[in-house]
Scaffold this motif. Sequence first.
Motif, PDB file in Angstrom:
ATOM      1  N   GLY A  82      33.819  48.176  52.310  1.00 22.50           N
ATOM      2  CA  GLY A  82      33.634  46.736  52.222  1.00 22.50           C
ATOM      3  C   GLY A  82      34.959  46.033  52.016  1.00 22.50           C
ATOM      4  N   ARG A  83      35.216  45.035  52.823  1.00 24.61           N
ATOM      5  CA  ARG A  83      36.525  44.378  52.803  1.00 24.61           C
ATOM      6  C   ARG A  83      36.785  43.608  51.514  1.00 24.61           C
ATOM      7  N   GLU A  84      35.704  43.232  50.817  1.00 21.80           N
ATOM      8  CA  GLU A  84      35.899  42.478  49.575  1.00 21.80           C
ATOM      9  C   GLU A  84      36.590  43.318  48.509  1.00 21.80           C
ATOM     10  N   ARG A  85      36.606  44.629  48.649  1.00 25.44           N
ATOM     11  CA  ARG A  85      37.305  45.473  47.683  1.00 25.44           C
ATOM     12  C   ARG A  85      38.814  45.375  47.846  1.00 25.44           C
ATOM     13  N   PHE A  86      39.260  44.966  49.035  1.00 24.32           N
ATOM     14  CA  PHE A  86      40.696  44.909  49.322  1.00 24.32           C
ATOM     15  C   PHE A  86      41.221  43.491  49.523  1.00 24.32           C
ATOM     16  N   TRP A  87      40.367  42.599  49.999  1.00 18.09           N
ATOM     17  CA  TRP A  87      40.842  41.276  50.387  1.00 18.09           C
ATOM     18  C   TRP A  87      40.100  40.191  49.601  1.00 18.09           C
ATOM     19  N   ASP A  90      37.833  34.198  49.275  1.00 15.60           N
ATOM     20  CA  ASP A  90      38.140  32.857  49.773  1.00 15.60           C
ATOM     21  C   ASP A  90      38.899  32.957  51.093  1.00 15.60           C
ATOM     22  N   PRO A  91      38.478  32.234  52.133  1.00 10.96           N
ATOM     23  CA  PRO A  91      39.130  32.351  53.439  1.00 10.96           C
ATOM     24  C   PRO A  91      40.617  32.002  53.417  1.00 10.96           C
ATOM     25  N   ALA A  92      41.000  30.970  52.669  1.00 14.65           N
ATOM     26  CA  ALA A  92      42.411  30.592  52.607  1.00 14.65           C
ATOM     27  C   ALA A  92      43.227  31.669  51.917  1.00 14.65           C
ATOM     28  N   ALA A  93      42.690  32.194  50.832  1.00  9.71           N
ATOM     29  CA  ALA A  93      43.390  33.259  50.122  1.00  9.71           C
ATOM     30  C   ALA A  93      43.464  34.521  50.974  1.00  9.71           C
ATOM     31  N   ARG A  94      42.365  34.835  51.653  1.00 12.25           N
ATOM     32  CA  ARG A  94      42.346  36.033  52.489  1.00 12.25           C
ATOM     33  C   ARG A  94      43.338  35.914  53.640  1.00 12.25           C
ATOM     34  N   GLY A  95      43.426  34.733  54.230  1.00  8.89           N
ATOM     35  CA  GLY A  95      44.389  34.522  55.308  1.00  8.89           C
ATOM     36  C   GLY A  95      45.821  34.709  54.835  1.00  8.89           C
ATOM     37  N   ARG A 149      48.446  29.250  43.864  1.00 11.94           N
ATOM     38  CA  ARG A 149      47.266  28.784  44.588  1.00 11.94           C
ATOM     39  C   ARG A 149      46.022  29.628  44.311  1.00 11.94           C
ATOM     40  N   PHE A 150      46.211  30.936  44.137  1.00 14.28           N
ATOM     41  CA  PHE A 150      45.047  31.822  44.133  1.00 14.28           C
ATOM     42  C   PHE A 150      45.020  32.838  42.989  1.00 14.28           C
ATOM     43  N   GLY A 151      45.965  32.760  42.072  1.00 12.56           N
ATOM     44  CA  GLY A 151      46.079  33.798  41.058  1.00 12.56           C
ATOM     45  C   GLY A 151      45.421  33.507  39.731  1.00 12.56           C
ATOM     46  N   ALA A 152      44.594  32.482  39.654  1.00 14.94           N
ATOM     47  CA  ALA A 152      44.030  32.086  38.359  1.00 14.94           C
ATOM     48  C   ALA A 152      43.092  33.136  37.778  1.00 14.94           C
ATOM     49  N   GLY A 153      42.521  34.003  38.599  1.00 15.75           N
ATOM     50  CA  GLY A 153      41.515  34.936  38.105  1.00 15.75           C
ATOM     51  C   GLY A 153      42.050  36.210  37.488  1.00 15.75           C
ATOM     52  N   GLY A 154      43.365  36.359  37.397  1.00 19.04           N
ATOM     53  CA  GLY A 154      43.925  37.580  36.836  1.00 19.04           C
ATOM     54  C   GLY A 154      45.427  37.611  36.999  1.00 19.04           C
ATOM     55  N   PRO A 155      46.087  38.715  36.638  1.00 20.08           N
ATOM     56  CA  PRO A 155      47.550  38.771  36.624  1.00 20.08           C
ATOM     57  C   PRO A 155      48.177  39.135  37.959  1.00 20.08           C
TER      58      PRO A 155
END
Length: 219
Positions: A82-87, A90-95, A149-155
């Motif tokens: 499953g790609r969610e384990r690696f990427w 959020d589409p913007a973050a994934r891009g 932009r995308f790092g609020a959920g962890g370090p």
Amino acid sequence: MKLIIGNRNYSSWSLRGWLAARQAGLPFEELTVHIDGDDWQATKRLDGEFQPSAGKVPVLWDDDVVVWDSLAILEYLSDKVGRERFWPKDPAARGMARAMVAEMHSGYLPLRRLCPMNIRRRITGLTLTDEARENIVRILGLWAEARARFGAGGPFLFGSFSAADIFYAPVISRFITYGIGVPGFAQAYMQAVWDHAWMQEWIAAAEAEEWVIEQFEVA
């Protein structure tokens, strides 16, 4: 599955492939080879199971499937689990994460050549070339944007540990080995990756290795 990796102290590509395998969470057998040793140099020239990879590491076997190249291994594993384990979801973050991984995979040659990965060493007083300095500035800029932009959920770059952190882990090792000065946010991010349990396992094994490749010990 079986994963062939090279010397842990020097092989940045192997580190990426191994971290990807750990991130997948699937059981795998690990085989470490001395990439500069006579046995591996002879084996990789033979026809047979090593032939598809042209003797390069890492190489992943999964039944009849043979995958080489660290990015191909990561993508193959992400298809399995499953790609969610690696990427990021959020589409913007994934891009952005995909673009950063691709840039790391194909770029930064001046930095790589000047600062080969050597986990065991600590080198001071390195004189950076202009090209290597440009690479460093570019990397730090990408890290700063991802974290802001995308790092609020962890370090990590996109909050939780992901493909982007896997691919920039060898850069972190280089920055530490060669004493590259970085701003505070980058120090905190690098420490988070360095302290990750999988990185600590890799580092301990690298420090325990007895293999030495002289060309990577000159600095």
